[in-house]
Design a protein around this motif. Structure first.
Motif, mmCIF file in Angstrom:
data_model
loop_
_atom_site.group_PDB
_atom_site.id
_atom_site.type_symbol
_atom_site.label_atom_id
_atom_site.label_comp_id
_atom_site.label_asym_id
_atom_site.label_seq_id
_atom_site.Cartn_x
_atom_site.Cartn_y
_atom_site.Cartn_z
ATOM 1 N N PHE A 134 1.107 -0.709 -0.361
ATOM 2 C CA PHE A 134 0.074 -0.197 0.151
ATOM 3 C C PHE A 134 0.990 1.297 0.218
ATOM 4 C CE2 PHE A 134 -4.584 -1.354 0.746
ATOM 5 C CZ PHE A 134 -4.004 -3.147 0.524
ATOM 6 N N SER A 135 1.781 1.564 -1.010
ATOM 7 C CA SER A 135 2.638 2.201 -0.492
ATOM 8 C C SER A 135 1.698 3.592 -1.447
ATOM 9 C CB SER A 135 3.264 2.669 -2.571
ATOM 10 O OG SER A 135 2.739 3.102 -3.826
ATOM 11 N N ILE A 136 0.757 3.633 -1.544
ATOM 12 C CA ILE A 136 -0.234 5.155 -1.644
ATOM 13 C C ILE A 136 -0.511 5.981 -0.267
ATOM 14 C CG2 ILE A 136 -1.970 6.925 -1.933
ATOM 15 C CD1 ILE A 136 -2.245 5.082 -4.346
ATOM 16 N N LEU A 137 -0.993 4.154 0.465
ATOM 17 C CA LEU A 137 -0.992 5.280 2.379
ATOM 18 C C LEU A 137 -0.133 5.610 2.804
ATOM 19 C CD1 LEU A 137 -3.683 4.911 3.777
ATOM 20 C CD2 LEU A 137 -3.169 2.175 4.509
ATOM 21 N N SER A 138 1.193 4.724 2.842
ATOM 22 C CA SER A 138 2.151 4.969 3.576
ATOM 23 C C SER A 138 2.856 5.873 3.256
ATOM 24 C CB SER A 138 3.617 3.755 2.861
ATOM 25 O OG SER A 138 3.230 2.208 3.099
ATOM 26 N N VAL A 139 3.017 6.639 1.960
ATOM 27 C CA VAL A 139 3.128 8.047 1.652
ATOM 28 C C VAL A 139 2.365 8.882 2.458
ATOM 29 C CG1 VAL A 139 3.774 9.952 -0.061
ATOM 30 C CG2 VAL A 139 4.304 6.975 -0.814
ATOM 31 N N LEU A 140 1.290 8.880 2.467
ATOM 32 C CA LEU A 140 0.167 9.574 3.357
ATOM 33 C C LEU A 140 0.697 9.223 4.765
ATOM 34 C CD1 LEU A 140 -3.102 9.350 1.561
ATOM 35 C CD2 LEU A 140 -1.636 11.002 1.477
ATOM 36 N N ALA A 141 0.526 8.732 5.097
ATOM 37 C CA ALA A 141 1.022 7.937 6.985
ATOM 38 C C ALA A 141 3.021 8.873 7.062
ATOM 39 C CB ALA A 141 1.358 6.574 6.879
ATOM 40 N N ASN A 142 3.912 9.141 6.199
ATOM 41 C CA ASN A 142 4.833 9.689 5.577
ATOM 42 C C ASN A 142 4.949 10.877 5.981
ATOM 43 O OD1 ASN A 142 7.545 7.821 6.127
ATOM 44 N ND2 ASN A 142 5.585 6.268 5.375
ATOM 45 N N MET A 143 3.823 12.186 5.470
ATOM 46 C CA MET A 143 3.532 13.080 5.038
ATOM 47 C C MET A 143 2.814 13.730 6.325
ATOM 48 S SD MET A 143 2.054 13.420 1.097
ATOM 49 C CE MET A 143 2.109 15.197 1.709
ATOM 50 N N ALA A 144 2.096 12.449 7.027
ATOM 51 C CA ALA A 144 1.722 13.201 8.223
ATOM 52 C C ALA A 144 2.138 13.006 9.171
ATOM 53 C CB ALA A 144 0.067 12.286 8.782
#
Length: 581
Positions: free
Chosen positions: A443-453
């Motif tokens: 789930f790369s998109i979810l990982s990117v969003l979580a890292n942005m947060a």
């Protein structure tokens, strides 16, 4: 000094047209600082590779796929444990691993699996690299793989060591020779050293020149904070100084954009360094700050700068330096006859930050927050390219998310308070780190969003801690407290790359370490006193009582005096303020 400058900005404007031009011209160069701090993210990429073998290759086999070109194999390569089988024109069959190669003895048929005898050799003939994404990096240029892999991993830590030394050296020089000259020197150095990096002939010259580049980049970032602080009035100072960080974040976004467009490391480095050129060509037009000119007794030059400020800001009657100096003399006389006799001041050392148990606990907590903020900032930034998906877009978003973070930090500090803003964002960054470890790697998109947060939360905390530290300590050790915290910040930036390398131990090890540190820092922050709306302390005894019932006597300070002290402390805190970014 504080009341004098408050009168100056009341006269010519706190953030008029002149200050706006000076501000945006000087902080433009902070973009270049952000660029060089994160440039190695793409410059030191290690692509897929295997040992090279001499001879003409006629057939290539990988699992069940065969080809006559090794370029067709890289898309199938999924693990460092994989190997490639090749057959040479003379009939020899070789197994090519990443750090060794094996020659099959007595084998006449090309098959992937083989259980016969093999002769193992080192990679003495070099390596074959995957040039699909990057045509050239410093890793492929100087074969920084296998037993030389540690050299590639030292690239970012040695740069951060230069950042630490540069902040100390140029920060001191700016007080001696002036802000303007150091800005000229460091900005020119960024351009020259940035271009020189692209033309280094071996790894060691590359590291040395990058170290010098780190020193001048850090030096500029330290001095520009002081420079803009001395030109912006108290009404706009917090926002102006905080958003120097925002221009640094724009530099991170520029790294992602240039990395996407240019895939040869030395051309990539030249393009990044050219961003400095516009400022180098016009920085000589920036004036020296009146604050520094007055400290050197150059009153006529200071008056000329004030007159220019007034003319640009359309003020018909600018204040006179002679009047401000007379106000300063009156302030000094009143201070000498007051309760706090400055003539009895003594020199303080770092041991005063451990004056008693309350101050010692506060110091340890503040240092931990500085360290955690820097560690989290660079771990989220450096690891963004390993999240899956488009690594260039990932880094761009990680930089972009900082822009609203600093706005939230400014609003939170004024509305909720320092501690009440810092604590929830530290703890939330720890919770986000835990969530990242629960997200499947697919789930790369979810990982990117979580890292942005996570970057957003740690960015708010990182931007807030500067002013909060200045308010937690008394006048006698305030600069020392902010300076020591800044040193802990740089230690965090040096440790961060090694933390990212721990992904080889466990993919989520960096997030685990940042999460633990952020949670611990957040819980300890609960024990810090709130400083919003409270008068600043002058002695260690008053600071120790801050946040307790005993500090009610602090409310006896006259409001006008508290406001003047507040401006002075913000000025000193911003002078000591140096970003690690």
């Amino acid at each position: 000094m504080a009341s004098r400058w408050e009168r100056l900005f009341d006269s010519v404007g706190h953030f008029g047209r002149f200050q706006a031009c000076v501000y945006f011209a000087s902080v433009f160069q902070a973009i270049s600082c952000g660029i060089h701090y994160l440039a190695s993210v793409f410059m030191a990429v290690t692509p897929k590779f295997v040992c090279n073998v001499l001879g003409n290759v006629t057939s290539i086999l990988f699992n069940n796929s065969s080809s006559s070109r090794i370029e067709d194999i890289w898309t199938l390569w999924t693990s460092t444990k994989n190997y490639i089988v090749v057959q040479l024109e003379n009939g020899e069959i070789w197994e090519l691993d990443q750090c060794s190669r094996s020659k099959r003895e007595g084998s006449l048929y090309l098959a992937y699996e083989y259980s016969g005898n093999k002769s193992v050799f080192s990679c003495s003939d070099g390596y074959i690299y995957d040039h699909t994404k990057w045509k050239s990096t410093i890793v492929t240029e100087w074969d920084l793989v296998c037993h030389r892999e540690w050299l590639a991993k030292l690239t970012q830590p040695t740069f951060m060591l230069g950042v630490l030394l540069g902040a100390v050296i140029f920060g001191d020089m700016a007080d001696r020779v002036g802000r303007r000259y150091i800005m000229w020197f460091t900005s020119t150095g960024q351009f020259l050293f940035g271009i020189a990096v692209a033309f280094t002939f071996d790894y060691y010259s590359f590291v040395i020149i990058r170290f010098l580049l780190a020193m001048v980049s850090s030096g500029y970032l330290v001095v520009v904070f002081v420079y803009v602080t001395e030109y912006v009035g108290i009404k706009a100072r917090t926002w102006a100084s905080m958003h120097v960080h925002a221009f640094f974040a724009v530099g991170i976004m520029a790294v992602a954009l240039v990395g996407f467009l240019v895939r040869t490391w030395w051309i990539y480095q030249i393009f990044l360094s050219v961003t400095t050129l516009p400022f180098v060509l016009c920085c000589w037009m920036l004036p020296e700050t009146p604050f520094w000119l007055l400290s050197e007794g150059r009153y006529e030059e200071a008056q000329k700068v004030v007159n220019v400020m007034a003319r640009w800001n359309k003020v018909s009657t600018p204040c006179k330096i002679s009047e401000l100096c007379s106000v300063q003399q009156d302030d000094l006389i009143s201070c000498r006859t007051g309760d706090n006799d400055i003539s009895t001041a003594k020199k303080h050392s770092i041991l005063d930050l451990f004056y008693n148990w309350h101050i010692a606990r506060r110091t340890i907590t503040v240092w931990l927050i500085w360290f955690t903020g820097s560690l989290g900032y660079y771990v989220f930034s450096l690891s963004s390219v390993n999240l899956g998906g488009n690594e260039y877009l990932n880094l761009f978003l990680i930089g972009a998310v900082e822009l609203p973070a600093y706005v939230v930090a400014c609003i939170g500090m004024d509305k909720l308070g320092r501690r009440n803003t810092l604590t929830p964002f530290l703890i939330s960054s720890a919770v986000i780190c835990a969530l990242i470890m629960l997200i499947p790697q697919d789930f790369s998109i979810l990982s990117v969003l979580a890292n942005m947060a996570g970057k957003f939360a740690i960015g708010v905390a990182f931007g807030l801690i500067y002013l909060y530290t200045a308010e937690l300590y008394p006048t006698v050790v305030r600069s020392l407290a902010v300076g020591s915290g800044s040193m802990m910040c740089r230690v965090g930036s040096i440790v961060a790359p090694f933390c990212v390398y721990l992904t080889s131990v466990w993919i989520f090890m960096p997030q685990l370490l940042v999460g633990i540190m952020a949670f611990l820092s957040g819980m300890l922050t609960l024990m810090l006193p709130e400083t919003l709306g409270k008068p600043l302390t002058n002695t260690l005894a008053e600071a120790a009582e801050l946040g307790t019932n005993k500090n009610s006597c602090l409310g006896k300070s006259p409001p006008a005096q508290s406001g003047a002290v507040l401006e002075k402390i913000e000025m000193h805190s911003q002078e000591s303020h140096s970003t690690d970014e």
